[in-house]
Scaffold this active site. Sequence first.
Site, mmCIF file in Angstrom:
data_model
loop_
_atom_site.group_PDB
_atom_site.id
_atom_site.type_symbol
_atom_site.label_atom_id
_atom_site.label_comp_id
_atom_site.label_asym_id
_atom_site.label_seq_id
_atom_site.Cartn_x
_atom_site.Cartn_y
_atom_site.Cartn_z
ATOM 1 N N ASP A 37 0.240 -1.232 0.223
ATOM 2 C CA ASP A 37 -0.104 -0.250 0.556
ATOM 3 C C ASP A 37 1.001 1.268 0.064
ATOM 4 O OD1 ASP A 37 -2.223 -1.626 -0.094
ATOM 5 O OD2 ASP A 37 -2.691 -1.488 1.668
ATOM 6 N N HIS A 230 29.928 5.931 -5.274
ATOM 7 C CA HIS A 230 28.429 5.584 -5.776
ATOM 8 C C HIS A 230 27.792 5.436 -4.070
ATOM 9 C CE1 HIS A 230 27.454 4.421 -9.630
ATOM 10 N NE2 HIS A 230 27.709 6.248 -10.057
ATOM 11 N N ASP A 247 28.496 15.942 -3.800
ATOM 12 C CA ASP A 247 27.935 15.475 -4.163
ATOM 13 C C ASP A 247 26.071 15.518 -4.764
ATOM 14 O OD1 ASP A 247 27.283 15.154 -7.658
ATOM 15 O OD2 ASP A 247 28.290 13.049 -7.554
ATOM 16 N N ASP A 258 24.382 18.801 -11.856
ATOM 17 C CA ASP A 258 24.969 18.013 -10.731
ATOM 18 C C ASP A 258 26.287 19.238 -10.877
ATOM 19 O OD1 ASP A 258 26.140 15.596 -10.546
ATOM 20 O OD2 ASP A 258 25.829 15.069 -12.216
ATOM 21 N N HIS A 337 36.841 7.112 -14.042
ATOM 22 C CA HIS A 337 35.448 7.155 -14.640
ATOM 23 C C HIS A 337 35.708 8.090 -15.460
ATOM 24 C CE1 HIS A 337 35.172 11.013 -12.681
ATOM 25 N NE2 HIS A 337 35.315 10.654 -10.710
ATOM 26 N N HIS A 341 28.792 13.206 -18.329
ATOM 27 C CA HIS A 341 28.341 12.888 -19.796
ATOM 28 C C HIS A 341 27.020 14.822 -19.523
ATOM 29 C CE1 HIS A 341 25.872 13.826 -15.069
ATOM 30 N NE2 HIS A 341 26.962 13.175 -15.113
ATOM 31 N N HIS A 348 21.909 12.431 -16.026
ATOM 32 C CA HIS A 348 22.753 11.526 -17.397
ATOM 33 C C HIS A 348 21.638 11.881 -17.966
ATOM 34 C CE1 HIS A 348 26.066 8.634 -14.818
ATOM 35 N NE2 HIS A 348 25.353 10.537 -14.471
ATOM 36 N N GLU A 372 33.364 16.958 -14.564
ATOM 37 C CA GLU A 372 34.349 15.916 -13.596
ATOM 38 C C GLU A 372 35.160 15.502 -12.707
ATOM 39 O OE1 GLU A 372 30.856 13.241 -11.690
ATOM 40 O OE2 GLU A 372 29.499 13.961 -13.746
ATOM 41 N N TYR A 376 41.031 9.622 -6.566
ATOM 42 C CA TYR A 376 40.120 8.849 -5.223
ATOM 43 C C TYR A 376 41.466 7.892 -4.589
ATOM 44 C CZ TYR A 376 36.241 10.800 -7.787
ATOM 45 O OH TYR A 376 35.865 11.293 -8.415
ATOM 46 N N ARG A 394 36.177 15.347 -5.872
ATOM 47 C CA ARG A 394 36.004 15.605 -7.142
ATOM 48 C C ARG A 394 35.642 16.699 -7.273
ATOM 49 N NH1 ARG A 394 33.275 11.752 -7.365
ATOM 50 N NH2 ARG A 394 30.921 12.287 -7.207
ATOM 51 N N GLU A 396 32.903 19.579 -9.903
ATOM 52 C CA GLU A 396 31.605 18.588 -11.386
ATOM 53 C C GLU A 396 31.497 20.261 -10.858
ATOM 54 O OE1 GLU A 396 29.237 16.214 -10.296
ATOM 55 O OE2 GLU A 396 28.632 16.193 -12.244
#
Length: 426
Positions: A37, A230, A247, A258, A337, A341, A348, A372, A376, A394, A396
């Site tokens: 529900d 991620h 991020d 982004d 990476h 994008h 994305h 970006e 790491y 990072r 970006e």
Amino acid sequence: MISEKEYKARRERLAKKLSKNSVAVVFSGEFKTRSNDTEYPFRQNSNFYYLSGFTEDNAALLFVKRKKKVQTILFVEKKDEKKELWSGKRVGEIEAKKLFLVDKVCTMNDFSSKLKESLEDKNSLYYDFNLQYNKVKTLKRYSKKIAHYKNIALLVHEMRLIKSKQEIRLIQKAIGITKDAHHSAMALRKNGKYEYELQAEIEYIFKKNGAYSDAYTSIVACGNSANTLHYISNDKPLVDKELILIDAGCEYEGYASDITRSIPVDGKFTSAQKELYNMVLDVQKKIIKMIQPNVKRSDLHKKSEELLCKGMLKLGILEGKYRKLLKKEKHKKYYPHGIGHWMGLDVHDEAPYKDKKGKEIPLKKGMVLTIEPGIYIDKDDKTVPKKYRGIGIRIEDDILVTSKGYKNLSKKIAKSILEIEFISKT
Ligand code: GLY
Ligand code: MN
Ligand code: MN
């Protein structure tokens, strides 16, 4: 807001691409069950939204094309007082006819019969091949005699590649709200707090400013957590002397932002963090400067790999001969990476990177992409100088391609060490 005129123009552009004697169906999104529900928050199907601006579920757009003439029909949920008591008011077919510049409005109750009728003398049916909706199954049942099935998503994605002025305005608005959120996170006293508290602060600013959703799950990663690309658990304490990779970007009227910034917990970068940060920042600035029509995204990525590899060598993160390291892709361990994008209705953005012949599509005026680069370094990586271990960075930004070059749509978000430290002062 995108004007009705623009939605109509989009539908007309799509209609021109459809083959003669065809029918095209674009469905709205569906609610997804979370558990008994209970449903996840509704997100409209991006292609349906792009063509209609309609935000309700249980709706569809039908294009019926004979020779050159195309009829557009919007199907909406029938108004039903009992249902509306539980899930809110519906626009209904009478209001929808006033609001949308389509040829005809019907209720979803008539969808199957209208579809059947319109398919009778047609030879092609367009629909989104990737959709798992139940409605797609019905579609197939009614169209057994159709000679050609074609993927409508490919045509719409191609259109979404170039953003209109109205779309750019909405993206800019999303980025403006995201700027306030990142600046608020920078200014907040962070000692003794947890990652999720920063996340809450950021998402509070989103909502407070009319961006009711994030564009993707926010990443707030302190210290070594930033090395998980991620990372979304956001459940660890913020530790003094460490950097936090944030991020996070909001969605405004369907359009994404982004943005990533890496900021110190206690407002001051350590000297090792400064060395790494400025190296990445320098690369990011150089890549952004390369952006102009006809440059390829793969050129930008290749250059970012070269510059980061050189930077890693200079800081002693990699050892050996530059050419050899680059050839053996040793930098990939620390920069795994891509450079960026497309961005638009989806973070994305579902727009193609290659043309029909499989050739890469170069940058064109009106495209929006992220830049970006990052580095790491795991806390346990013994091959790297100790002072750099456990740091992930990072940076970006969201960039619009213009006729002569680019516009950094997120240039107002603090990025240099000086700017970040200034805002971070509490
Ligand atoms: N936030 C997702 C990305 O940077 O691609
Ligand atoms: Mn991104
Ligand atoms: Mn991002």
